[in-house]
Write a protein that holds these residues in place. Structure first.
Motif: not given
Length: 400
Positions: A213-219, A251-253
């Motif tokens: 559903p959502l990819i975090r940028r840090e992942e 910016a966050e994902g």
């Protein structure tokens, strides 16, 4: 072929691809029209899935099977679910493996009685050194495994019902779709786990966007972030043409969402107590903590976007929601707030909206997408209200 015909073919092929993502096992008995559609576009679909996501599509006269590659370890968990929408327990997975092994045995015919299958499972369990029992709970887990195979089209209830076995051990006759059985596993159990790490960053990024559903940028790996930065236009075009998904990067994902709101196995906002409370809780926590997009938290030694929420704050908000709206919630949840909190937290985690820790949860900035927009009255209504209050605006232009 005319342009209109090409567009129709592309739409038809995209629909088939979307259906396969949602339903990786398609059989003639359960989904005859969809199987015809997949078979019609089989060559193009095979090439597209292989090139875009690295998935193998097997198409036979009586079934189609999309073999998905394993996701990264930080992907949201997608458990098998019972017909009452409960996640499979470890015992249910054990029964699923035992049943599949029994059905694959050379001595198993194309039809089998529930009693014979149960007996074979017990014998195989002894051989494998696995303990199985005869309790009602064990029977329920066994039936859950059978029903999952029925839903996949591997088994068909020919005479009687599987549900009768759970409490009364009533007999049922099952047809076995043997050609499909060898294709249930996406890969050999002896394969190493290195395939994910070795795959191309482009393919890995696409796969994450399609499945999560959502990819975090840090992942994202450094290579995947580079692909997202330099090739976003091509990525956007490919996912929209292949699956009808729209890419949105912040910016966050980053996420790829379906404007038709159909391409998801987790509906949110959704119906039911857990989904309802999850939506209300996200909004309540964001308001209470005055969450902002720039908020960050130190989590497991790295800085991640979001705001930390202690479990005590989560619990107090859930208690307040039960007090305010409890009459509309399921009785079991209002009587057991801890269970409600646990299932709500699991739902939000599966959507990548929160990260769970021992001390609390981290609420991701993407949760702001679900905050209600403030109601704003139409211009004419606001003007009429001022007139009613005695504010003469005649001759003035309403500015909104």
């Amino acid at each position: 072929m005319s342009r209109g015909s090409r567009e129709h073919e592309a739409d038809d092929r995209r629909t088939a691809a979307r259906e396969l993502l949602m339903r990786p096992v398609v059989t003639a008995a359960r989904h005859p029209d969809l199987l015809l559609q997949v078979r019609k576009h089989a060559p193009q679909l095979k090439r597209m899935f292989a090139a875009t996501l690295g998935y193998q599509l097997v198409v036979e006269p009586t079934f189609a099977r999309l073999l998905k590659a394993p996701l990264s370890v930080d992907a949201p968990v997608r458990p098998a679910r019972t017909r009452t929408d409960k996640p499979f327990t470890p015992r249910a997975y054990r029964y699923l493996a035992l049943v599949c092994a029994s059905l694959l045995a050379s001595t198993t015919a194309d039809q089998i009685l529930m009693s014979a299958l149960a007996e074979q499972v017990r014998a195989d369990a002894v051989t494998a050194g696995v303990t199985v029992g005869d309790s009602t709970t064990e029977s329920r887990e066994f039936v859950s495994a059978i029903y999952l195979l029925v839903d996949w089209g591997v088994l068909t209830e020919t005479d009687g019902s599987v549900s009768g076995w759970e409490t009364r051990q009533e007999e049922a006759l099952l047809d076995v779709h043997r050609p499909l059985l060898p294709h249930l596993l996406s890969r050999s159990m002896t394969d190493s786990g290195g395939a994910v790490e070795l795959e191309q960053p482009r393919r890995g990024l696409r796969r994450k966007l399609v499945e999560n559903p959502l990819i975090r940028r840090e992942e994202l790996t450094e290579a995947e972030r580079d692909v997202l930065s330099r090739e976003r236009r091509e990525l956007t075009r490919m996912l929209e043409e292949s699956f009808g998904l729209i890419v949105e990067a912040r910016a966050e994902g980053v996420l790829a969402y379906d404007v038709e709101e159909k391409l998801s196995d987790v509906v949110f906002p959704g119906t039911g107590t857990v989904a309802h409370v999850g939506l209300l809780l996200v909004n309540a926590l964001a308001d209470d903590l005055e969450a902002k997009a720039a908020d960050t938290v130190l989590l497991h030694g790295r800085i991640v976007p979001g705001v930390f929420v202690p479990w005590a704050v989560v619990d107090s908000n859930i208690d307040l929601l039960i007090e305010q709206y409890g009459k509309a919630f399921g009785k079991g949840y209002t009587e057991d707030p801890a269970m409600l909190r646990r299932e709500v937290a699991m739902l939000l985690e599966s959507l990548s909206l929160v990260v769970l820790t021992e001390e609390g949860l981290v609420l991701h900035p993407a949760s702001a997408r679900y905050r209600p927009e403030p109601h704003r009255a139409p211009a004419r209504t606001r003007a009429m209200r001022r007139l009613d209050d005695g504010d003469d605006t005649s001759g003035q232009e309403e500015k909104s």
